[in-house]
Design a protein around this motif. Structure first.
Motif, mmCIF file in Angstrom:
data_model
loop_
_atom_site.group_PDB
_atom_site.id
_atom_site.type_symbol
_atom_site.label_atom_id
_atom_site.label_comp_id
_atom_site.label_asym_id
_atom_site.label_seq_id
_atom_site.Cartn_x
_atom_site.Cartn_y
_atom_site.Cartn_z
ATOM 1 N N ARG A 168 59.140 20.659 12.796
ATOM 2 C CA ARG A 168 59.174 21.351 11.514
ATOM 3 C C ARG A 168 59.295 22.846 11.752
ATOM 4 O O ARG A 168 58.868 23.364 12.789
ATOM 5 C CB ARG A 168 57.955 21.025 10.659
ATOM 6 N N ALA A 191 57.417 29.643 3.192
ATOM 7 C CA ALA A 191 57.054 28.228 3.331
ATOM 8 C C ALA A 191 55.573 27.997 3.060
ATOM 9 O O ALA A 191 54.719 28.789 3.469
ATOM 10 C CB ALA A 191 57.405 27.732 4.727
ATOM 11 N N ARG A 216 59.276 26.831 9.593
ATOM 12 C CA ARG A 216 58.792 27.503 8.385
ATOM 13 C C ARG A 216 59.627 28.738 8.083
ATOM 14 O O ARG A 216 59.795 29.606 8.931
ATOM 15 C CB ARG A 216 57.327 27.919 8.556
ATOM 16 N N ALA A 227 65.506 26.533 7.724
ATOM 17 C CA ALA A 227 64.269 27.161 7.251
ATOM 18 C C ALA A 227 64.469 28.654 7.022
ATOM 19 O O ALA A 227 63.999 29.217 6.024
ATOM 20 C CB ALA A 227 63.149 26.924 8.254
ATOM 21 N N LEU A 260 59.915 25.177 3.932
ATOM 22 C CA LEU A 260 59.480 24.322 5.033
ATOM 23 C C LEU A 260 60.541 23.255 5.279
ATOM 24 O O LEU A 260 60.953 22.557 4.350
ATOM 25 C CB LEU A 260 58.149 23.662 4.673
ATOM 26 N N THR A 261 60.992 23.122 6.520
ATOM 27 C CA THR A 261 61.987 22.102 6.856
ATOM 28 C C THR A 261 61.409 21.165 7.913
ATOM 29 O O THR A 261 60.619 21.584 8.767
ATOM 30 C CB THR A 261 63.293 22.735 7.371
ATOM 31 N N ILE A 266 63.888 19.570 3.102
ATOM 32 C CA ILE A 266 63.471 20.910 2.678
ATOM 33 C C ILE A 266 62.367 20.693 1.658
ATOM 34 O O ILE A 266 62.558 19.970 0.676
ATOM 35 C CB ILE A 266 64.625 21.692 2.024
#
Length: 254
Positions: free
Chosen positions: A117, A123, A119, A95, A101-102, A220
């Motif tokens: 998750r 993101a 950011r 990220a 955003l991952t 991603i």
């Protein structure tokens, strides 16, 4: 595999219906919840009182809402998963490097559950949060997982959960999904082109064990106006696959 209880306990099923109702209404009074569930007020009150006694429900004035004790259980379930603990720092780094955003998703009961998750600086903010469960077929993460599940289990998931539409781009035909899963296996990663959320694209890759068992998937995600051209087709997939490779090695040898 997906199985229903041969002799389900009705009161337990009803308890979870009450909890799901509270979630759907974002908190409710007894009368409101009873109407929503089409149940007698006295029954709903008894369930809520018991849940409050056990500290799973909170009462604020006349309104009941789900309590934080569920968060304790969810955190426990997540933290005991090796894949979460190993993947988390890599997803944070991904990220930070991409600015997007991952996500980390795993399959449970034929659905996808977001475990983590992170950011990046640019993101986007989407409605899904850690713990959200989603259909597998309508996300890049889910398709990356489906592509590496046994075919008979994929068929069972489709039969049990269906292929509900989220946007006009969602795949809703089994044959089309099977073709997409084959393309996913060939390229090594999945693509979500506004299939769950309008305006959002993502690339997602599966995390595989030494025995080629799928453990989860990493993605991603970003807005369609930013994830285009070489960035979407080459740069992000390459960086994603590097991250997944590190996670797989750490899972195997840690």
């Amino acid at each position: 595999m997906l199985k229903e209880a041969s002799n389900p306990v009705k009161s337990t099923v009803r308890t979870f219906e009450v909890l799901e109702g509270l979630k759907e209404l974002n908190g409710a009074r007894v009368t409101e919840l009873a109407t929503h569930l089409d149940l007698p007020k006295s029954n709903v009150h008894n369930y809520l009182s018991t849940l409050r006694q056990e500290e799973y429900v909170v009462k604020d004035g006349d309104e009941y809402r789900i309590g934080l004790r569920f968060f304790e259980l969810g955190a426990y379930a997540r933290n005991r998963m090796k894949i979460h603990n190993i993947a988390r720092p890599e997803i944070d780094e991904l990220a930070a490097e991409t600015g997007e955003l991952t996500n980390l998703l795993v399959e449970e009961h034929g659905r996808g559950s977001y475990l983590y998750r992170a950011r990046g600086e640019q993101a986007v903010r989407v409605a899904a949060h850690v713990g959200t469960r989603v259909p597998l077929h309508s996300t890049g993460l889910g398709k990356a997982i489906l592509a590496h599940l046994p075919e008979e289990y994929v068929e069972e998931i489709i039969a049990y959960h269906g292929l509900p539409r989220s946007t006009s781009e969602t795949i809703t035909e089994p044959n089309e999904l099977y073709e997409e899963l084959e393309r996913t296996r060939e390229r090594g990663y999945a693509i979500d082109n506004e299939e769950r959320l309008r305006g959002l694209r993502c690339v997602a890759a599966p995390i595989l064990s030494n025995e080629d068992r799928v453990l989860g998937a990493v993605s991603i995600a970003g807005p369609t106006n930013r994830l285009q051209g070489d960035l979407f087709e080459e740069e992000l997939p390459e960086r994603l696959l590097e991250t997944v490779n590190v996670i797989e090695l750490n899972v195997t040898y840690s």
